[in-house]
Design an enzyme around this catalytic site. Structure first.
Site, PDB file in Angstrom:
ATOM      1  N   ARG A 121       0.687  -1.253   0.063  1.00 54.50           N
ATOM      2  CA  ARG A 121      -0.044  -0.003  -0.027  1.00 54.50           C
ATOM      3  C   ARG A 121       0.800   1.257   0.001  1.00 54.50           C
ATOM      4  NH1 ARG A 121      -2.988   2.551   4.648  1.00 54.50           N
ATOM      5  NH2 ARG A 121      -4.203   4.006   3.792  1.00 54.50           N
ATOM      6  N   HIS A 125       0.618   3.900  -2.835  1.00 51.76           N
ATOM      7  CA  HIS A 125       0.157   5.528  -2.535  1.00 51.76           C
ATOM      8  C   HIS A 125       1.288   6.389  -2.894  1.00 51.76           C
ATOM      9  CE1 HIS A 125      -3.655   5.073   0.121  1.00 51.76           C
ATOM     10  NE2 HIS A 125      -3.629   4.160  -0.852  1.00 51.76           N
ATOM     11  N   TRP A 264     -10.251  -8.680   2.541  1.00 54.34           N
ATOM     12  CA  TRP A 264     -11.236  -8.915   1.254  1.00 54.34           C
ATOM     13  C   TRP A 264     -11.077 -10.682   1.129  1.00 54.34           C
ATOM     14  CZ3 TRP A 264      -8.107  -4.778   1.727  1.00 54.34           C
ATOM     15  CH2 TRP A 264      -8.427  -3.279   1.505  1.00 54.34           C
TER      16      TRP A 264
HETATM   17  C1  HEM Z   1      -9.250   0.878  -6.939  1.00 53.24           C
HETATM   18  C2  HEM Z   1      -9.229   1.905  -5.984  1.00 53.24           C
HETATM   19  C3  HEM Z   1      -8.645   1.780  -4.644  1.00 53.24           C
HETATM   20  C4  HEM Z   1      -9.316   2.056  -3.355  1.00 53.24           C
HETATM   21  C5  HEM Z   1     -10.408   2.864  -3.264  1.00 53.24           C
HETATM   22  C6  HEM Z   1      -8.525   1.601  -2.313  1.00 53.24           C
HETATM   23  C7  HEM Z   1      -8.833   1.701  -1.164  1.00 53.24           C
HETATM   24  C8  HEM Z   1      -8.436   0.917  -0.158  1.00 53.24           C
HETATM   25  C9  HEM Z   1      -8.639   1.174   1.472  1.00 53.24           C
HETATM   26  C10 HEM Z   1      -9.768   2.064   1.842  1.00 53.24           C
HETATM   27  C11 HEM Z   1      -7.902   0.265   2.156  1.00 53.24           C
HETATM   28  C12 HEM Z   1      -7.970   0.067   3.759  1.00 53.24           C
HETATM   29  C13 HEM Z   1      -6.984   0.984   4.372  1.00 53.24           C
HETATM   30  C14 HEM Z   1      -6.914   0.693   5.903  1.00 53.24           C
HETATM   31  O1  HEM Z   1      -7.912   0.998   6.384  1.00 53.24           O
HETATM   32  O2  HEM Z   1      -5.712   0.165   6.377  1.00 53.24           O
HETATM   33  C15 HEM Z   1      -7.145  -0.189   1.140  1.00 53.24           C
HETATM   34  C16 HEM Z   1      -6.120  -0.923   1.583  1.00 53.24           C
HETATM   35  C17 HEM Z   1      -5.015  -1.880   0.686  1.00 53.24           C
HETATM   36  N1  HEM Z   1      -4.799  -1.200  -0.613  1.00 53.24           N
HETATM   37 FE1  HEM Z   1      -6.365  -0.375  -1.799  1.00 53.24          FE
HETATM   38  N2  HEM Z   1      -7.443   0.662  -2.945  1.00 53.24           N
HETATM   39  C18 HEM Z   1      -7.554   0.981  -4.245  1.00 53.24           C
HETATM   40  C19 HEM Z   1      -6.526   0.341  -5.035  1.00 53.24           C
HETATM   41  C20 HEM Z   1      -5.539  -0.342  -4.788  1.00 53.24           C
HETATM   42  C21 HEM Z   1      -4.356  -0.689  -5.430  1.00 53.24           C
HETATM   43  C22 HEM Z   1      -4.376  -0.258  -7.088  1.00 53.24           C
HETATM   44  C23 HEM Z   1      -3.426  -1.319  -4.694  1.00 53.24           C
HETATM   45  C24 HEM Z   1      -2.089  -1.863  -5.284  1.00 53.24           C
HETATM   46  C25 HEM Z   1      -1.766  -2.309  -6.484  1.00 53.24           C
HETATM   47  C26 HEM Z   1      -4.002  -1.420  -3.382  1.00 53.24           C
HETATM   48  C27 HEM Z   1      -3.550  -2.266  -2.381  1.00 53.24           C
HETATM   49  C28 HEM Z   1      -3.978  -2.165  -1.020  1.00 53.24           C
HETATM   50  C29 HEM Z   1      -3.367  -2.971   0.109  1.00 53.24           C
HETATM   51  C30 HEM Z   1      -2.266  -4.018  -0.238  1.00 53.24           C
HETATM   52  C31 HEM Z   1      -4.095  -2.793   1.194  1.00 53.24           C
HETATM   53  C32 HEM Z   1      -4.040  -3.294   2.512  1.00 53.24           C
HETATM   54  C33 HEM Z   1      -3.226  -2.495   3.327  1.00 53.24           C
HETATM   55  C34 HEM Z   1      -3.168  -3.092   4.767  1.00 53.24           C
HETATM   56  O3  HEM Z   1      -3.221  -4.102   5.138  1.00 53.24           O
HETATM   57  O4  HEM Z   1      -2.645  -2.314   5.711  1.00 53.24           O
HETATM   58  N3  HEM Z   1      -5.266  -0.744  -3.362  1.00 53.24           N
HETATM   59  N4  HEM Z   1      -7.224   0.179   0.089  1.00 53.24           N
END
Ligand code: HEM
Length: 364
Positions: A121, A125, A264
């Site tokens: 992440r 970002h 997820w």
């Molecule tokens: C498509 C639009 C996307 C949205 C709206 C989105 C939104 C989010 C949100 C709300 C979280 C939770 C953050 C938290 O509460 O810790 C999250 C986690 C995460 N996102 Fe996305 N995301 C998007 C795309 C992506 C993409 C493109 C990647 C990587 C290629 C990604 C990788 C991750 C990962 C690995 C986590 C887990 C982080 C953790 O476990 O701490 N996301 N994302």
């Protein structure tokens, strides 16, 4: 500040013009950044990194350790003699990879047992702020070290990832934060049994002035139009949006970060195509709670989907790609590797000679 500047001036005068200019640039950035201050979340990690430059300069007569940001630098021994230019090679980057992998293995008491997802992440970002029209944002700069970017709501929680990497930066001060964050994302994906991700170094850390405005990263409460607005701005198409979203096989949402809650998939520390499979096969309904609107699975009620995740199966152009990736993990791995490499390289002005590196996973 004044004496540190004098120390720098004395030290830098010992070097030839080209290197001196680089050092001056780095040093000026260092002092400017110190004056301006960092994001409230990332203070520790970012300031200590920049202070390496000052600390090195302050060695004074004892000898100098100078590092540019990964493209070659003057390296001096502790006796004071200049040893020459240090140009990191593949082996050096593999050492950084191994160090991150080792820390991932050691620090297994975090979240679902791994820092891997939050490192992915962080890399995303850092990269996902890119704007193809202006060429601003992207992984070249690591500007999330500074307020206001580190304090943008979308970046909540990423201090954990930056702090995790700080000892690695201290052990390998020649690598820029920008290159380190991306290399760590590559490492995390590979170590979590994902596909091979080719890597190219060459990103330079930028000043606070390069921070991007808030609002460039996606807002999970929105739908397909928003996804296109955000990802087309970076230069991606519909297939690529779906392939990138497969990263949500990993990790979880945290109420104290995004406000959303839960993972997820049932294997949030392994890269799989389960995200697509679950999107299609499960029945999803609105979670009944006081938090932001999100979906929960009917069967276990322990999994979640964001409104933006659900947009991938309600949109006519996105859905066929979800179906393809749900059926074919090899296709997902191939497309995911290609698209995340593209994401990590948005806006990075690599030297033409920069070759792609392929790191050996430690568990291979
Ligand atoms: C498509 C639009 C996307 C949205 C709206 C989105 C939104 C989010 C949100 C709300 C979280 C939770 C953050 C938290 O509460 O810790 C999250 C986690 C995460 N996102 Fe996305 N995301 C998007 C795309 C992506 C993409 C493109 C990647 C990587 C290629 C990604 C990788 C991750 C990962 C690995 C986590 C887990 C982080 C953790 O476990 O701490 N996301 N994302």
């Amino acid at each position: 500040m004044a004496s540190a500047t004098r120390t720098f001036a004395r030290a830098s005068s010992a070097f030839r013009t080209g290197t001196r200019n680089t050092l001056l640039t780095v040093s000026r950035q260092t002092f400017r950044c110190q004056r301006r201050g960092y994001a409230s979340e990332p203070t520790k990690s970012s300031s200590s990194g920049l202070l390496i430059g000052v600390g090195a300069l302050a060695l004074g007569g004892a000898g100098y350790y100078f590092y540019t940001q990964g493209n070659g630098s003057l390296l001096s021994g502790s006796s004071g003699e200049t040893k020459g230019i240090f140009t990191p090679r593949f082996e050096d980057y593999q050492k950084v990879y191994n160090e991150v992998a080792e820390r991932l293995e050691e620090k297994d008491d975090y979240d679902d047992g791994s820092y891997g997802p939050v490192l992915v992440r962080l890399a995303w970002h850092a990269s996902g702020t890119f704007d193809k029209e202006t060429g601003t944002g992207g992984s070249n700069g690591a500007t999330m070290r500074f307020a206001p970017e580190g304090d943008h709501g979308a970046n909540a929680g990423l201090k954990a990832a930056r702090d995790f990497l700080e000892p690695v930066k201290q052990k390998f001060p020649w690598i820029s934060y920008s290159d380190l964050w991306i290399l760590s994302g590559v490492c995390a994906i590979q170590e979590m049994q994902g596909p091979t991700i080719p890597y190219r170094p060459g990103r330079l850390d930028k000043d606070i002035a390069a921070c991007t405005p808030d609002g460039r990263l996606p807002d999970a409460s929105q739908g397909n139009k928003h996804l296109r607005d955000i990802f087309y701005r970076m230069g991606f198409n519909d297939q690529e949006i779906v392939a990138l979203s497969g990263a949500h096989a990993l990790g979880r949402c945290h109420t104290d970060r995004s406000g959303f809650e839960g993972p997820w998939t049932f294997s949030p520390t392994v890269v799989t195509n389960d995200y697509y499979d679950l999107l299609l096969k499960e029945k999803w309904s609105w979670k009944k709670w006081n938090g932001p609107k999100q979906y929960e699975d009917k069967t276990s009620k322990s999994l979640m989907m964001l409104p933006t995740d659900m947009a991938l199966i309600t949109d006519k152009s996105f859905r066929p790609w979800v179906e393809k990736y749900a059926k074919d993990n090899d296709l997902f791995f191939k497309d995911f590797s290609a698209v995340i490499t593209k994401l990590f390289e948005l806006g990075v002005p690599f030297a033409e000679s920069t070759e792609k590196m392929t790191f050996k996973p430690t568990n291979a």
